[in-house]
Design a protein around this motif. Structure first.
Motif, PDB file in Angstrom:
ATOM      1  N   ASP A   1       0.811  -1.216   0.000  1.00 33.92           N
ATOM      2  CA  ASP A   1       0.000   0.000   0.000  1.00 33.92           C
ATOM      3  C   ASP A   1       0.844   1.265   0.000  1.00 33.92           C
ATOM      4  N   ALA A   2       2.151   1.129  -0.274  1.00 37.97           N
ATOM      5  CA  ALA A   2       3.035   2.288  -0.326  1.00 37.97           C
ATOM      6  C   ALA A   2       3.037   2.881  -1.732  1.00 37.97           C
ATOM      7  N   ALA A   3       3.801   3.946  -1.929  1.00 40.58           N
ATOM      8  CA  ALA A   3       3.927   4.611  -3.228  1.00 40.58           C
ATOM      9  C   ALA A   3       5.342   4.435  -3.732  1.00 40.58           C
ATOM     10  N   PHE A   4       5.485   4.032  -4.995  1.00 43.42           N
ATOM     11  CA  PHE A   4       6.835   3.850  -5.521  1.00 43.42           C
ATOM     12  C   PHE A   4       7.347   5.136  -6.150  1.00 43.42           C
ATOM     13  N   VAL A   5       8.662   5.353  -5.992  1.00 42.92           N
ATOM     14  CA  VAL A   5       9.346   6.528  -6.529  1.00 42.92           C
ATOM     15  C   VAL A   5      10.558   6.016  -7.305  1.00 42.92           C
ATOM     16  N   PRO A   6      10.412   5.760  -8.599  1.00 43.93           N
ATOM     17  CA  PRO A   6      11.530   5.200  -9.366  1.00 43.93           C
ATOM     18  C   PRO A   6      12.607   6.242  -9.643  1.00 43.93           C
ATOM     19  N   ILE A   7      13.864   5.824  -9.507  1.00 43.87           N
ATOM     20  CA  ILE A   7      15.017   6.694  -9.745  1.00 43.87           C
ATOM     21  C   ILE A   7      15.977   5.975 -10.687  1.00 43.87           C
ATOM     22  N   ASP A   8      16.449   6.671 -11.681  1.00 42.03           N
ATOM     23  CA  ASP A   8      17.394   6.094 -12.634  1.00 42.03           C
ATOM     24  C   ASP A   8      18.711   5.797 -11.916  1.00 42.03           C
ATOM     25  N   PRO A   9      19.200   4.536 -11.936  1.00 40.32           N
ATOM     26  CA  PRO A   9      20.481   4.228 -11.277  1.00 40.32           C
ATOM     27  C   PRO A   9      21.648   5.013 -11.849  1.00 40.32           C
ATOM     28  N   ALA A  10      21.516   5.499 -13.090  1.00 38.93           N
ATOM     29  CA  ALA A  10      22.600   6.263 -13.716  1.00 38.93           C
ATOM     30  C   ALA A  10      22.528   7.752 -13.403  1.00 38.93           C
ATOM     31  N   ALA A  11      21.538   8.174 -12.634  1.00 38.25           N
ATOM     32  CA  ALA A  11      21.399   9.594 -12.312  1.00 38.25           C
ATOM     33  C   ALA A  11      22.572  10.053 -11.447  1.00 38.25           C
ATOM     34  N   PRO A  12      23.016  11.310 -11.605  1.00 38.01           N
ATOM     35  CA  PRO A  12      24.107  11.818 -10.759  1.00 38.01           C
ATOM     36  C   PRO A  12      23.738  11.751  -9.280  1.00 38.01           C
ATOM     37  N   PRO A  13      24.712  11.511  -8.404  1.00 41.73           N
ATOM     38  CA  PRO A  13      24.427  11.403  -6.959  1.00 41.73           C
ATOM     39  C   PRO A  13      23.693  12.613  -6.386  1.00 41.73           C
ATOM     40  N   ASP A  14      24.040  13.818  -6.853  1.00 42.11           N
ATOM     41  CA  ASP A  14      23.361  15.008  -6.351  1.00 42.11           C
ATOM     42  C   ASP A  14      21.867  14.949  -6.638  1.00 42.11           C
TER      43      ASP A  14
END
Length: 631
Positions: A100-113
């Motif tokens: 019942d949570a919400a997913f927040v997808p993040i690209d693994p190649a995104a810069p750390p900042d």
């Protein structure tokens, strides 16, 4: 003018606990579970060598959901997913929904900042990732903002957990978040778009009959889950009980290698952006349904891919309207438009004063209906600016419209003709990019007084991002030094698809009467390659290196003499996958390089390395005078 198909009512299907029901009981995972209960042994996912049935994927996702519940993660709590493509990606995606949570997808190649900003901005309750990504990334160091769950090392914790579906938790928000997608933002930081469960479930109910995915279909899933294009690949497939075929990694995601993959895996439904489809060199007779979106589709592509027994659709919709808002069936010989709204969606074209324009006039495309997002994470100002009162609604507060920033015109047939952007946002290879975000990052440097970015036409019809800056008067760094500094700053802050290809220094930027940069009057790029500026040019050696260098220079649009034999095609020259595919095509037409492949480009990304690879793969010349290839 409201489209003829606007604001169609949705008839409730089933009760409040079924996927077709209404209200807070709507959940993404219910669409999957209904199909699972109907055909548990059907294959839900193929990912590499792994094949999981609906029952097997259900069990693994249930255990992940129980694990999240034990960590106190429940209704509407945001859980970040930062995972390379693998079975675990889909297990975690489904498991977060089951919790019942919400997913927040993040690209693994995104810069750390960028990763750190998203985790803080969304206030993530946890991040699901791998041990390799967690140990090697700056975001997981001293600035860690939430618990990190390493999915490849927690198998022992998951094994004893129940395999049954976790019970639905009550007591949360009436209509909790389903997911948050981060897109490029004008403030210099990405902005999070909040999508409620009711919106995504409404989308699945109304789009499934339109897409017509069948249980026997094999649907390609090639887009990263950090882009909402992936949602229309994944969830209508599972709702139909069909098989999701995860795409290959690396260079096999386009061109001839993608064609081979689709053919070998028996894919029957393909979703993709037109620029990717254009790289596929031959027809794929097994494809019965082809859905394009994310950017304008050329008529020539429709002519090429249309055939009897194949249905081709054009889709349109920003993240803020939940994946897709309008659609058109593409047919040879007829104009390409973005079509008509899906049931429950509506389209209104407004002028600058937010009044409906007369039929046939140009206006801003504004979307309405239950698919609209809640707004932006932590940005009430931006939410109020983009989500406005519906001027045709019967009473104040009775409806909202999302201002897309796209311009359109209603045709005589009641379809919407897309006419480009009205603001500083563009689409490049299917990615949504705010030019103002790039400007903001450039302006962070003390040597830059003004900055402007534009999407410009390059050679061979390609479109690239070009940056322009005005220097401050009190910094004496050379142009090359400042360029190298800006390149480093951009790479630290922006994903690869937002990196400008060129940088030019101007005395001043052209402006409009409002004082904003007039991007249409920026000059053509002068050819300064942003990534290669300031680097020493290593000369080529021999005929083969010269052939490779000249082909690359032709594709990239630079003088051959400015291209170093040791410059990396991707990181130094600003190349991307589509340019690499074009470079391979050019090389195959030249003597001695006909065996080049896209994989060769990725594994040997410099002129010298690729030439050596081609030399060794060609083998010794035939005849008695054959010599051993050079090491």
């Amino acid at each position: 003018m409201v489209s003829r198909t606007a604001a169609l009512p949705v008839a409730p299907i089933g009760d409040r606990t079924e996927p077709g029901g209404t209200g807070s009981a709507d959940r993404l995972n219910r669409f999957f579970e209904t199909a699972c209960d109907r055909t548990p042994s059907a294959v839900a996912l193929e990912c590499g060598a792994d094949r999981l049935s609906y029952a097997e994927l259900d069990t693994r996702a249930n255990r992940m959901a129980h694990h999240l519940r034990r960590l106190g993660i429940g209704p509407g709590r945001p859980v970040a997913l930062m995972l390379p493509q693998s079975v675990e990606t889909y297990v975690c995606l489904l498991g977060v929904c089951k919790a019942d949570a919400a997913f927040v997808p993040i690209d693994p190649a995104a810069p750390p900042d960028r990763v750190s900003f998203i985790l803080r901005d969304v206030r993530a309750a946890a991040v699901l990732t791998t041990s390799a990504l967690a140990s090697g990334a700056d975001w997981a160091g001293p600035r860690r903002t939430c618990p990190v769950i390493e999915v490849d090392t927690c198998a022992r914790e998951l094994a004893p957990l129940p395999s049954s579906r976790p019970p639905t938790e009550d007591g949360g928000p009436e209509d909790p978040l389903a997911y948050v997608m981060y897109t490029s933002g004008s403030s210099g930081r990405p902005k999070g778009v909040e999508i409620a469960r009711s919106s995504i479930c409404n989308f699945l109910r109304v789009v499934s009959p339109v897409y017509g995915v069948r249980p026997q279909d094999r649907v390609y899933q090639g887009m990263a889950i950090s882009f909402d294009f992936s949602i229309e690949e994944i969830w209508p497939t599972w709702a139909a009980g069909a098989t999701l075929v995860a795409g290959p990694a690396g260079p096999a995601r386009l061109g001839a290698e993608l064609a081979d993959f689709l053919q070998e895996r028996g894919v029957t439904v393909l979703y993709c952006v037109p620029t990717l489809l254009a790289t596929v060199p031959h027809d794929l007779p097994r494809i019965r349904s082809l859905v394009v979106g994310g950017e304008a589709c050329p008529c020539a592509l429709v002519e090429r891919w249309s055939r009897p027994g194949r249905r081709m659709l054009n889709t349109y919709g920003p993240t803020e309207a939940t994946v897709t808002a309008t659609w058109q069936e593409l047919l040879p010989g007829r104009p390409v438009t973005i079509g008509r709204p899906l049931p429950t969606y509506s389209v209104v074209l407004l002028d600058e004063r937010r009044r409906p324009v007369p039929h046939g006039d140009v206006g801003e495309i504004c979307l309405g209906g239950p698919g609209l997002a809640r707004g932006y994470v932590g940005r009430p100002d931006l939410t109020a600016d983009r989500f406005v009162e519906h001027p045709l609604a019967p009473g104040a507060g009775s409806g909202l419209l999302y201002r897309t920033g796209d311009l359109g015109r209603m045709t005589a047939d009641g379809e919407i003709e897309y006419l480009g952007r009205s603001d500083a946002e563009v689409k490049i290879r299917g990615y949504r990019v705010s030019l103002e975000e790039i400007d903001s990052v450039l302006m962070e440097d003390p040597g830059v007084a003004q900055a402007g970015t534009a999407l410009v036409n390059a050679n061979d019809g390609d479109r690239v991002l070009a940056a322009y800056v005005v220097r401050t008067g009190d910094h004496d760094a050379s142009d090359d030094d400042l360029t190298a500094r800006l390149h480093k700053r951009l790479r630290r802050s922006l994903p690869a698809y937002m990196m400008p290809s060129t940088l030019d220094f101007l005395d001043r930027l052209p402006v409009m009467p409002s004082g904003k940069t007039d991007r249409r009057r920026l000059p053509p790029p002068a050819g300064r390659r942003l990534a290669a500026a300031g680097r020493r040019v290593v000369p080529v050696r021999g005929v083969l290196e010269t052939t490779v260098r000249d082909a690359w220079a032709e594709v990239i649009g630079t003088e051959p003499g400015e291209l170093s034999a040791q410059a990396d095609f991707f990181t130094d020259l600003g190349g991307h996958s589509l340019l690499a595919a074009r470079a391979v095509s050019v090389l195959r037409g030249r003597p001695g390089t006909g065996g080049a492949t896209l994989r060769d480009m990725y594994e040997h990304p410099t002129v010298r390395a690729l030439a050596a690879r081609l030399r060794s793969s060609a083998g010794p010349p035939a005849g008695p005078a054959a010599k051993q290839p050079r090491p």
